[in-house]
Design an enzyme around this catalytic site. Structure first.
Site, PDB file in Angstrom:
ATOM      1  N   CYS B  85       0.839  -1.205   0.000  1.00  0.00           N
ATOM      2  CA  CYS B  85       0.000   0.000   0.000  1.00  0.00           C
ATOM      3  C   CYS B  85       0.876   1.258   0.000  1.00  0.00           C
ATOM      4  CB  CYS B  85      -0.976  -0.068   1.179  1.00  0.00           C
ATOM      5  SG  CYS B  85      -2.338   1.095   1.045  1.00  0.00           S
ATOM      6  N   HIS B 194      -3.619  -5.669   0.979  1.00  0.00           N
ATOM      7  CA  HIS B 194      -2.939  -5.883   2.269  1.00  0.00           C
ATOM      8  C   HIS B 194      -2.855  -7.365   2.640  1.00  0.00           C
ATOM      9  CE1 HIS B 194      -2.540  -1.709   3.732  1.00  0.00           C
ATOM     10  NE2 HIS B 194      -3.628  -1.481   3.019  1.00  0.00           N
ATOM     11  N   GLU B 196      -0.982  -8.610   4.819  1.00  0.00           N
ATOM     12  CA  GLU B 196      -0.760  -8.718   6.273  1.00  0.00           C
ATOM     13  C   GLU B 196      -2.062  -8.608   7.051  1.00  0.00           C
ATOM     14  OE1 GLU B 196      -0.693  -6.055   4.642  1.00  0.00           O
ATOM     15  OE2 GLU B 196      -0.924  -4.262   5.868  1.00  0.00           O
TER      16      GLU B 196
END
Lengths: 85, 221
Positions: B85, B194, B196
């Site tokens: 990002c 994302h 994560e």
């Protein structure tokens, strides 16, 4: 050293979609403004520079545009007249 | 095996990246943006967030942080770097990846789960996936529209350097549905979604976990 004011105009590349400009054009139409064919939104950066001469201030400002103030991939910049501040 | 998660003022996905690295069985450490010491890390992560408030352009100021000199050296040595990002935006601004990320075509900040197709397994971060595999991962960004000139886009495709593509719904108007790319050396990867935030089923998806697990294998540790 003298002080100079330089104004940099940064605009999105004409080939790139400018959704901000489109949204502003749409809003102007909603407000009843007629004849708005296109709107593009960029930014203005005003620099107050200390330099020996207007030419030196100009050179400095151009280097700043190339390094940071504009992204060469997506934006064009123009440096307006550099004037004593 | 160790991850360095870089923290800029305004980073906000640093803890998630740290946790994802640990969940993958790796050690992790935070590196402040003023530092040039990556503490012997094998993998560097530039996390999501709003470094320096996204002032001027997303990533434009962060790319001049001292830590970026160390990150560039790490990348030049062929070692893995992942930009997620805002981290992807920083890598593009720094010239470690080609192109740029600009305002979403729809103007709105988009924050939702999207389908992302893995286009290549030939990077340290996708080696554990199959090309064509579709992952569920969230996006959360206002400036995620990937743009580059046609020659660059053609080259990325010719060299198998488009790593992730939006499958179906393109949330930001990215050119050629590009969600993530890699550099010539294939060791630097940037993506807008994302992974994560998609490392366990309780979060809605665990499809992103292998991004961090695979980095361990690629680093040879």
């Amino acid at each position: 050293m003298r002080r100079f004011r330089a104004r940099v105009r940064v605009m999105p590349r004409p080939s790139l979609l400018d959704p901000q400009g489109q949204a502003v054009a749409h809003a102007l139409g909603e407000l009843g403004f007629r004849g708005v064919a296109a709107v593009r939104v960029g930014r203005t950066v005003e620099l107050t520079l200390e330099a020996e001469s207007a030419e030196a201030a100009r050179e400095g400002a151009l280097a700043m545009c190339g390094r940071l103030l504009a992204n060469p991939v997506t934006e064009d910049f123009a440096l307006d007249a550099v004037e004593p501040a | 095996m160790k991850f360095a998660v870089v923290r800029f003022p305004g980073s906000n996905c640093d803890a998630d990246a740290f946790a994802a690295a640990e969940a993958a069985g790796a050690a992790a450490t935070y590196v402040w943006h003023r530092s040039t010491d990556l503490e012997g890390a094998d993998v560097v992560v530039l996390p999501g967030g709003f470094s320096y408030g996204d002032y001027l352009r997303a990533g434009a100021i962060a790319r001049f942080s001292p830590v970026l000199r160390a990150v560039a050296a790490h990348a030049a040595a062929g070692r893995p770097v992942l930009g997620i990002c805002n981290g992807f935006q920083v890598l593009c601004e720094a010239g470690l990846l080609p192109g740029a990320l600009v305002r979403n075509a729809g103007l709105a900040f988009v924050c939702r789960q999207v389908a992302v197709r893995v286009e290549t397994d030939a990077t340290p971060f996708t080696a554990r996936y199959r090309p064509g595999q579709v992952l569920r991962m969230p996006v959360a960004h206002g400036e995620g529209r990937y743009v580059a000139d046609e020659a660059t886009l053609d080259r990325l495709e010719r060299e198998d350097r488009v790593v992730f593509r939006y499958a179906g719904d393109n949330p930001n108007g990215a050119m050629r549905d590009i969600a993530g790319i890699t550099n010539e050396g294939r060791n630097v990867v940037g993506l807008m979604p994302h992974p994560e935030r998609a490392v366990e089923a309780a979060l809605g998806s665990d499809d992103g976990a292998a991004v961090f697990a695979m980095a361990a294998v690629a680093a040879g540790v």
